[in-house]
Design a protein around this motif. Structure first.
Motif, PDB file in Angstrom:
ATOM      1  N   THR A  10       0.783  -1.265   0.130  1.00  0.00           N
ATOM      2  CA  THR A  10       0.120   0.087   0.081  1.00  0.00           C
ATOM      3  C   THR A  10       0.884   1.157  -0.029  1.00  0.00           C
ATOM      4  O   THR A  10       1.927   1.502   0.840  1.00  0.00           O
ATOM      5  CB  THR A  10      -0.884   0.110   1.145  1.00  0.00           C
ATOM      6  N   GLU A  43      -3.932   4.919   7.779  1.00  0.00           N
ATOM      7  CA  GLU A  43      -4.077   3.985   6.721  1.00  0.00           C
ATOM      8  C   GLU A  43      -2.624   3.136   6.927  1.00  0.00           C
ATOM      9  O   GLU A  43      -2.749   2.100   6.122  1.00  0.00           O
ATOM     10  CB  GLU A  43      -3.678   4.859   5.476  1.00  0.00           C
ATOM     11  N   CYS A 256      -4.180   9.347 -12.935  1.00  0.00           N
ATOM     12  CA  CYS A 256      -4.807   9.712 -11.755  1.00  0.00           C
ATOM     13  C   CYS A 256      -3.990  11.111 -11.053  1.00  0.00           C
ATOM     14  O   CYS A 256      -2.993  11.148 -11.185  1.00  0.00           O
ATOM     15  CB  CYS A 256      -4.435   8.533 -10.591  1.00  0.00           C
ATOM     16  N   ARG A 274      -4.165  10.314  -1.608  1.00  0.00           N
ATOM     17  CA  ARG A 274      -4.655   9.254  -2.377  1.00  0.00           C
ATOM     18  C   ARG A 274      -3.845   7.962  -2.159  1.00  0.00           C
ATOM     19  O   ARG A 274      -2.625   7.917  -1.651  1.00  0.00           O
ATOM     20  CB  ARG A 274      -4.515   9.508  -3.857  1.00  0.00           C
ATOM     21  N   ARG A 277      -3.180   0.221  -3.760  1.00  0.00           N
ATOM     22  CA  ARG A 277      -3.070  -0.616  -3.005  1.00  0.00           C
ATOM     23  C   ARG A 277      -2.682  -1.742  -4.284  1.00  0.00           C
ATOM     24  O   ARG A 277      -3.573  -1.992  -4.990  1.00  0.00           O
ATOM     25  CB  ARG A 277      -3.961  -1.289  -2.113  1.00  0.00           C
ATOM     26  N   GLU A 286      -5.758  -1.113  -6.532  1.00  0.00           N
ATOM     27  CA  GLU A 286      -7.088  -0.552  -5.905  1.00  0.00           C
ATOM     28  C   GLU A 286      -6.596   1.115  -5.603  1.00  0.00           C
ATOM     29  O   GLU A 286      -5.498   0.969  -5.153  1.00  0.00           O
ATOM     30  CB  GLU A 286      -7.602  -1.197  -5.046  1.00  0.00           C
ATOM     31  N   THR A 287      -7.580   2.008  -5.581  1.00  0.00           N
ATOM     32  CA  THR A 287      -7.049   3.251  -5.134  1.00  0.00           C
ATOM     33  C   THR A 287      -8.296   3.745  -4.558  1.00  0.00           C
ATOM     34  O   THR A 287      -9.563   3.731  -5.073  1.00  0.00           O
ATOM     35  CB  THR A 287      -6.567   4.117  -6.581  1.00  0.00           C
ATOM     36  N   TRP A 288      -8.078   4.844  -3.789  1.00  0.00           N
ATOM     37  CA  TRP A 288      -9.150   5.464  -2.880  1.00  0.00           C
ATOM     38  C   TRP A 288      -8.517   6.720  -2.291  1.00  0.00           C
ATOM     39  O   TRP A 288      -7.249   6.950  -2.299  1.00  0.00           O
ATOM     40  CB  TRP A 288      -9.666   4.620  -1.934  1.00  0.00           C
ATOM     41  N   ARG A 290      -8.476   9.321   1.169  1.00  0.00           N
ATOM     42  CA  ARG A 290      -8.802   9.382   2.622  1.00  0.00           C
ATOM     43  C   ARG A 290      -8.814  10.971   2.787  1.00  0.00           C
ATOM     44  O   ARG A 290      -7.751  11.568   2.519  1.00  0.00           O
ATOM     45  CB  ARG A 290      -7.841   8.579   3.350  1.00  0.00           C
ATOM     46  N   ILE A 296     -13.648   7.786   3.354  1.00  0.00           N
ATOM     47  CA  ILE A 296     -12.982   7.457   2.364  1.00  0.00           C
ATOM     48  C   ILE A 296     -13.896   7.295   1.126  1.00  0.00           C
ATOM     49  O   ILE A 296     -14.970   7.022   1.167  1.00  0.00           O
ATOM     50  CB  ILE A 296     -12.563   6.068   2.891  1.00  0.00           C
ATOM     51  N   ILE A 297     -13.126   7.915  -0.022  1.00  0.00           N
ATOM     52  CA  ILE A 297     -13.899   8.075  -1.157  1.00  0.00           C
ATOM     53  C   ILE A 297     -13.083   7.014  -2.160  1.00  0.00           C
ATOM     54  O   ILE A 297     -11.986   7.309  -2.640  1.00  0.00           O
ATOM     55  CB  ILE A 297     -13.825   9.570  -1.684  1.00  0.00           C
ATOM     56  N   ARG A 298     -13.967   6.253  -3.025  1.00  0.00           N
ATOM     57  CA  ARG A 298     -13.161   5.284  -3.730  1.00  0.00           C
ATOM     58  C   ARG A 298     -14.031   5.535  -5.185  1.00  0.00           C
ATOM     59  O   ARG A 298     -15.005   6.217  -5.300  1.00  0.00           O
ATOM     60  CB  ARG A 298     -14.108   3.910  -3.363  1.00  0.00           C
TER      61      ARG A 298
END
Length: 298
Positions: A10, A43, A256, A274, A277, A286-288, A290, A296-298
């Motif tokens: 991560t 995180e 991104c 951002r 993972r 995977e990305t999100w 915080r 948390i926004i995905r």
């Protein structure tokens, strides 16, 4: 660095912290530093990547002191970290080489490198993530210096130069040969490529917001084409445009933006980071985001 026992790795992207001189707008700088510490604790990343504009340096009497403050919560966390420079980091009385030296003096967890002396910029390097057994390379991270300002005759921002593009392609080919095929890879730099405008206009937008123009260089030096041709980089991660945080897919690559982290600068978006993972053995991520409020926004 290696994948965890559960096969994950991560990365936290902090960008555009814009720490100032410690006097003017000190409250905002303190907010930024507290936020960085909170995000890291919340995180628990395996690696932190700073994608430029860690500080304001123009007109600041002691930008080196500002830089020490900017990296303090990252160093204190004990998490391995690396950085690339933005356009504001060395526009004052401090050079990129001097700022890199400060990073390297901070302790063994700093993985930043100057990169080859003959290349444009300071901070062009590759980091490998090894498999969980520590036996073989399983993923690659390319970090590139996207420069500062273009020559006056061109105007606007600098670009990642052809020698850097060629160097990336060479490193990619060497990794592919050594690992018997392209490794899953990510790339980090400060300034968005012109293709960041293309992905919003005619690519597949996967989420996020666009509240300002893509402030890229006026000259396209071909990095995106090289990424497509080499076939290893799955996603690129930039900062610079504080009011953009979208991701989109263009020709098989996810472009991104990070989320602006610093309070001592413009931007309507809530501050945050951002997250990215990787999963060992998989081509994808995977990305999100915080946010400062914990959402948390995905």
């Amino acid at each position: 660095m290696k994948f965890r026992e559960d096969g994950t790795f991560t990365i936290m992207q902090l960008t555009d912290m814009h720490i100032g001189d410690g006097v003017e707008k000190k409250e905002k700088d303190d907010q930024t530093l507290a936020l960085a510490a909170y995000l890291i604790e919340a995180e628990g990343p395996d690696l932190i990547v700073l994608t430029g504009d860690m500080i304001w340096s123009h007109g600041v009497a002691d930008p080196a002191a500002s830089f020490h403050r900017a990296i303090a919560p990252i160093v204190a966390s004990g998490v391995p970290w690396a950085a690339v420079f933005g356009n504001h980091d060395s526009e004052g009385s401090v050079s990129r080489a001097e700022l890199l030296a400060l990073q390297l003096e901070s302790g063994p967890n700093c993985l930043s490198q100057a990169g080859p002396e003959q290349l444009s910029g300071v901070g062009n390097y590759v980091l490998s993530v090894w498999d969980r057994a520590g036996v073989s390379e399983a993923a690659a991270l390319y970090l590139l210096d996207s420069g500062a300002m273009a020559p006056v005759a061109v105007g606007g921002y600098e670009w990642i130069h052809p020698d850097q593009v060629n160097w990336y392609a060479q490193q990619s080919r060497q990794l592919s040969a050594r690992c018997k095929g392209p490794l899953p890879a990510l790339a980090f730099f400060h300034m968005p490529l012109p293709e960041y405008a293309d992905v919003w206009a005619k690519g597949t937008v996967l989420g996020g917001q666009k509240f300002e123009n893509v402030e890229c260089a006026k000259i396209n030096s071909g990095l995106f084409a090289a990424l497509v041709e080499q076939g290893d980089v799955m996603g690129t991660f930039v900062g610079h445009d504080h009011d953009n945080d979208y991701c989109g897919m263009l020709h098989g690559i996810r472009l991104c933006y990070g989320r602006v982290t610093g309070y001592n600068t413009y931007g309507r978006l809530q501050r945050g980071a951002r997250m990215i993972r990787l999963q060992e053995g998989e081509r994808g991520f995977e990305t999100w985001i915080r946010q400062a409020d914990g959402e948390i926004i995905r």
